[in-house]
Design an enzyme around this catalytic site. Sequence first.
Site, PDB file in Angstrom:
ATOM      1  N   ARG A 193     -52.596  85.437 -14.001  1.00 57.98           N
ATOM      2  CA  ARG A 193     -51.904  85.252 -15.282  1.00 57.98           C
ATOM      3  C   ARG A 193     -50.580  86.005 -15.311  1.00 57.98           C
ATOM      4  NH1 ARG A 193     -56.983  87.580 -18.382  1.00 57.98           N
ATOM      5  NH2 ARG A 193     -57.857  86.500 -16.567  1.00 57.98           N
TER       6      ARG A 193
ATOM      7  N   LYS B 274     -62.401  93.140  -5.093  1.00 61.04           N
ATOM      8  CA  LYS B 274     -63.559  92.264  -5.218  1.00 61.04           C
ATOM      9  C   LYS B 274     -64.635  92.665  -4.213  1.00 61.04           C
ATOM     10  CE  LYS B 274     -60.837  88.071  -6.296  1.00 61.04           C
ATOM     11  NZ  LYS B 274     -61.416  87.674  -7.590  1.00 61.04           N
TER      12      LYS B 274
END
Length: 465
Positions: free
Chosen positions: A316, A242
């Site tokens: 996830r 990020k």
Amino acid sequence: MTDFSDLFKADNDQPARSIHLLDSNEFEAWLNGQPERIRTLVGAQKFRGKANEHAVLPAQGDDDWSVVAGVADREKLGTWCLAKLAEVLPEGHYRLSEGSPGAAALGWMAAQYRFGRYRKEDNPVGARILLTKDVARIDAMVHLAQAVALVRDLVNTPAADMGPPQLENAASEVAERFGAAFTVTKGDELEQGYPMIHAVGKAADKSFAPRLIELHWGDPKNPRIAIVGKGICFDSGGLDIKPASAMAWMKKDMGGAAHALALAQLVMGARLPVRLHLLIPAAENAVGGNAFRPGDILKSRKGISVEIGNTDAEGRLVLGDALTRAGEDKPELIIDYATLTGAARVAVGPDLPALFTNDDDLAAAVSAAGAKVDDPSWRLPLWDGYADMLKSDVADINNAGEGGFAGAITAALFLRRFVPDDTSWLHLDTFAWRPSARPGRPKGGEALGLRAIFRVLQQRYGRPD
């Protein structure tokens, strides 16, 4: 943690200052009935009867000074209508001049939450104590405040002090308090049994090794429910790292785990007649020589192969293995919380968890409960037409959809692959954070979608009060 039991107490006619509530429709009539000196004082304090406004009134006779405050609807007090008062009034005891605070007691207590682990307050403020004749509601409201504070405390704690071991400790303390069975899977057993959890967390320092935290509570004869929470204690994005601006809040990426643990605490505290299974997959998504890579293919506990399209879609993955484990015990309901996608924030903003479910009746119940307790969410569709976005040429599924469209929906569709087809399932993509302060809700970690789901569970399992 703030001791909320000291902030909401039984009214035994002890000395206390009165709070008189008005809504804007009543203000003019009330003001016209006051003597001139009161009208002058109210005008000087710029009080017009609007919500979150108040004025201090002088003593009359032997009475102590009192407060007049504005609310949106005096007949239906909302959760946060007394919160501003609890932030600004001097310490001491208070009571409403008419009626019971009801749900507003939660806002009163939550307004006095402080995250003081790392700073010393030069001028600490004493407690503002609200009294009530409705003593039967005190314990329930205090437990709600404690659950909200638990989410805030866990999310606000920096990742260096809230890694997988500390998250395990927090869950262990809750389990011990309620006599729940507690297990932790890590090391070789995790790698073999929960390969996606292991893959996401294996690049972290050994002291922050990944693990699956589980809690079991309640009579096995009762209906079985599972609560799952994403416990990514810090998310660098992995090798798809990020930017700094996106990494600044990533201590909050275990906000799903914080919600799940707080909900479990509420369920056990209320002694709901259920068999509870709490699952928290805890890991740090770090950068290292052994980090999982874009293009890798992971096996999952369920046997589904997953191509890694983006290492920053790691939540996830850990949830996939945890949801598989939850389904193995055949619960009638699975609830998961996760700070899963930025796409959900683009769609519904920071205040509304994006809600996905395969059960229309459950969706309606959550919507109604959210309206009742001032804890709204917004349902988004499990749109089957977008499943093709997760196709892989080399594996059963890709963890990141192509094109960047419908990111919250494709993430939910990914999770659905790991939920049994015949099980009611509720997924909340929550922000777990408040970017700016509101009365009773300071900037920082926040419980969003917690109280509504608890109310649904109370209604579903027979103890709505």
